[in-house]
Design a protein around this motif. Structure first.
Motif, mmCIF file in Angstrom:
data_model
loop_
_atom_site.group_PDB
_atom_site.id
_atom_site.type_symbol
_atom_site.label_atom_id
_atom_site.label_comp_id
_atom_site.label_asym_id
_atom_site.label_seq_id
_atom_site.Cartn_x
_atom_site.Cartn_y
_atom_site.Cartn_z
ATOM 1 N N TYR A 181 45.060 34.735 40.140
ATOM 2 C CA TYR A 181 44.733 35.940 39.349
ATOM 3 C C TYR A 181 43.976 37.002 40.143
ATOM 4 O O TYR A 181 43.482 37.959 39.568
ATOM 5 C CB TYR A 181 43.918 35.601 38.098
ATOM 6 N N ASP A 182 43.860 36.877 41.445
ATOM 7 C CA ASP A 182 43.155 37.864 42.262
ATOM 8 C C ASP A 182 44.185 38.721 42.993
ATOM 9 O O ASP A 182 44.862 38.243 43.898
ATOM 10 C CB ASP A 182 42.235 37.156 43.263
ATOM 11 N N PHE A 183 44.291 39.979 42.610
ATOM 12 C CA PHE A 183 45.281 40.877 43.187
ATOM 13 C C PHE A 183 44.635 41.906 44.113
ATOM 14 O O PHE A 183 45.228 42.938 44.399
ATOM 15 C CB PHE A 183 46.081 41.562 42.069
ATOM 16 N N SER A 184 43.436 41.623 44.617
ATOM 17 C CA SER A 184 42.740 42.594 45.469
ATOM 18 C C SER A 184 43.512 42.855 46.765
ATOM 19 O O SER A 184 43.548 43.991 47.244
ATOM 20 C CB SER A 184 41.307 42.156 45.755
ATOM 21 N N PHE A 185 44.134 41.833 47.342
ATOM 22 C CA PHE A 185 44.948 42.044 48.545
ATOM 23 C C PHE A 185 46.112 42.990 48.243
ATOM 24 O O PHE A 185 46.351 43.951 48.974
ATOM 25 C CB PHE A 185 45.475 40.697 49.071
ATOM 26 N N GLU A 186 46.804 42.724 47.148
ATOM 27 C CA GLU A 186 47.957 43.534 46.785
ATOM 28 C C GLU A 186 47.549 44.983 46.491
ATOM 29 O O GLU A 186 48.226 45.923 46.895
ATOM 30 C CB GLU A 186 48.672 42.918 45.575
#
Length: 171
Positions: A18-23
């Motif tokens: 649920y971590d989309f910080s890279f994207e």
């Protein structure tokens, strides 16, 4: 930035939790990139994905990428999964290049990375979190990457997880 100057780029992100910080960061740098996130461990009926992914050119695929394509092996898995070659085929990427491959899949890197290296797809850069302290297993993984023409240009320990010593991030 090389990525920002590219007309056509594909980014794979294996493992998200649920971590989309890279994207999101990739989208800010290079909004033209096609970003694919893979994670079959998420229970989307209990917790929804964040809104606005499509607008940021982020495509979420609710399956894990695994190495073995045999239906018997896939049937044994706890989460929805497709092997590397089937995933590339489903997305029509068999003859394309993956510009960035980010992989943090709690150990699957040892079996999945060799399958990417054997595939018809060229991978330009890999960002990987290597899990575990088995020196022979780690050496084997880096041997595969070396044979694929890869070279380490960055590494750092993950001090936040993996007991502070058993995970290392490489680019």
């Amino acid at each position: 930035n090389v990525l920002a100057s590219m007309d056509d780029c594909i980014v794979y992100s294996i493992g998200s939790n649920y971590d989309f910080s890279f994207e999101y960061a990739v989208n800010i740098i290079a909004p033209q990139c096609e970003i694919h996130t893979f994670d079959g461990t998420l229970n989307l009926t209990k917790r929804a994905l964040p809104g606005g992914l499509k607008e940021k050119n982020i495509q979420f695929h609710n399956w894990n990428i695994v190495s073995d394509c045999s239906s018997e092996e896939l049937a044994k898995l706890e989460f929805p999964s497709h092997c590397v070659s089937d995933s590339l085929q489903k997305l029509n990427h068999e003859s394309k290049a993956i510009t960035w491959l980010k992989i943090d899949c709690e150990g699957c890197e040892y079996t999945v990375i060799p399958k990417f290296a054997e595939s018809s797809v060229e991978t330009h850069q890999i960002m990987i979190e290597v899990h575990g302290t088995d020196a022979q297993r780690v050496a084997s993984l880096f041997s595969v990457l070396h044979k694929a023409g890869m070279m380490i240009f960055h590494k750092e320990k993950n001090h936040w997880g993996c007991y502070g010593y058993s995970c290392v991030e490489y680019s």
